[in-house]
Write a protein that holds these residues in place. Structure first.
Motif, PDB file in Angstrom:
ATOM      1  N   ASP A  98       0.427  -1.022  -0.002  1.00  0.00           N
ATOM      2  CA  ASP A  98       0.295   0.203  -0.299  1.00  0.00           C
ATOM      3  C   ASP A  98       0.768   1.436   0.150  1.00  0.00           C
ATOM      4  OD1 ASP A  98      -1.969  -1.588   0.155  1.00  0.00           O
ATOM      5  OD2 ASP A  98      -3.031  -1.400   2.623  1.00  0.00           O
ATOM      6  N   GLN A 101       2.218   3.304  -2.886  1.00  0.00           N
ATOM      7  CA  GLN A 101       1.501   5.206  -2.912  1.00  0.00           C
ATOM      8  C   GLN A 101       1.892   6.064  -3.110  1.00  0.00           C
ATOM      9  OE1 GLN A 101      -2.613   5.732  -1.055  1.00  0.00           O
ATOM     10  NE2 GLN A 101      -1.602   4.192  -0.561  1.00  0.00           N
ATOM     11  N   VAL A 135       2.762   5.868 -10.605  1.00  0.00           N
ATOM     12  CA  VAL A 135       2.017   5.422  -9.232  1.00  0.00           C
ATOM     13  C   VAL A 135       0.840   6.566  -8.486  1.00  0.00           C
ATOM     14  CG1 VAL A 135       3.144   6.419  -6.735  1.00  0.00           C
ATOM     15  CG2 VAL A 135       5.190   5.358  -8.884  1.00  0.00           C
ATOM     16  N   LYS A 136       0.751   7.366  -9.312  1.00  0.00           N
ATOM     17  CA  LYS A 136      -0.553   8.204  -8.466  1.00  0.00           C
ATOM     18  C   LYS A 136      -1.998   7.184  -9.192  1.00  0.00           C
ATOM     19  CE  LYS A 136      -0.792  10.733 -12.866  1.00  0.00           C
ATOM     20  NZ  LYS A 136      -0.642  12.200 -14.032  1.00  0.00           N
ATOM     21  N   TYR A 138      -2.524   4.163  -8.523  1.00  0.00           N
ATOM     22  CA  TYR A 138      -1.802   2.843  -7.403  1.00  0.00           C
ATOM     23  C   TYR A 138      -2.963   2.376  -6.906  1.00  0.00           C
ATOM     24  CZ  TYR A 138      -0.293  -0.732  -4.996  1.00  0.00           C
ATOM     25  OH  TYR A 138       0.332  -1.865  -4.680  1.00  0.00           O
ATOM     26  N   ILE A 139      -3.833   4.128  -6.435  1.00  0.00           N
ATOM     27  CA  ILE A 139      -5.054   3.133  -5.791  1.00  0.00           C
ATOM     28  C   ILE A 139      -6.095   2.613  -6.400  1.00  0.00           C
ATOM     29  CG2 ILE A 139      -6.647   4.821  -4.172  1.00  0.00           C
ATOM     30  CD1 ILE A 139      -4.116   6.560  -3.322  1.00  0.00           C
TER      31      ILE A 139
END
Length: 192
Positions: A98, A101, A135-136, A138-139
């Protein structure tokens, strides 16, 4: 103590901060009662070591932090965002994906693959090559595929590969959901 010694020898940090979970009850468990419901309690043989570990860490003059209603990773993430800069690179040592992120130009993750004996530094480039997304994103990727380690369901029938493909194509969940009728597979379209 051996893990701490290895971190210091391998990475030679200027400063260390260790975060602790306070309890299993966090704002996430308040929002979703089944959050981490699949995890068993820590063994008593581990729990009795915590006070001794805290004494040892205090003896090494290492900062220790925790916050009620938040996980240790939340605290580390907040601290990393607050103190990182182009002159202050931050590394977060964790086995929790987690935290990916949080990766940016100034924050990298030292991911523990096999305890502290086998780690991998995950930066923006490594992340992109592993997941095929930014990365942005990932959520939103996790929202699609779910996260079994935290007992969070994703979209039924969407796994790692499909989640990555959908996020790459549509960029965000909002766009994906607004264009769900374009999805060629009937079952997936209906599920979305």
């Amino acid at each position: 103590t051996m893990m701490l010694k290895k971190v210091v020898e391998d990475y030679n940090p200027d400063q260390l901060i260790i975060a602790w979970d306070v309890s299993r009850n966090t704002f996430r468990s308040d929002l979703y009662k089944d959050y981490k419901a699949n995890r068993s309690s820590s063994p008593d043989s581990f729990k009795i070591q915590i006070p001794e570990l805290k004494k040892i860490i205090t003896g090494f003059n290492i900062a220790q932090v925790s916050k009620d209603n938040y996980e240790a990773d939340d605290v580390l993430g907040s601290l990393a965002k607050k103190i990182s800069s182009k002159n202050n690179k931050v590394y977060i040592l964790t086995g929790d994906r987690d935290s990916f992120q949080l990766i940016d130009k100034n924050i990298n993750i030292i991911y523990t693959k096999k305890g502290i004996s086998e780690t991998e530094i995950i930066d923006e480039k490594t992340f992109k090559s592993k997941y095929g997304i930014e990365v942005k994103q990932y959520i939103e990727y996790l929202a699609l595929k779910g996260d079994t380690s935290d007992n969070i369901p994703g979209v039924p029938g969407i796994g790692i590969k499909t989640a990555s493909e959908l996020i790459n194509k549509y960029k965000t969940l909002d766009i994906l959901l607004n264009k769900a009728e374009e999805i060629p597979q009937n079952k997936r379209r209906e599920t979305l």
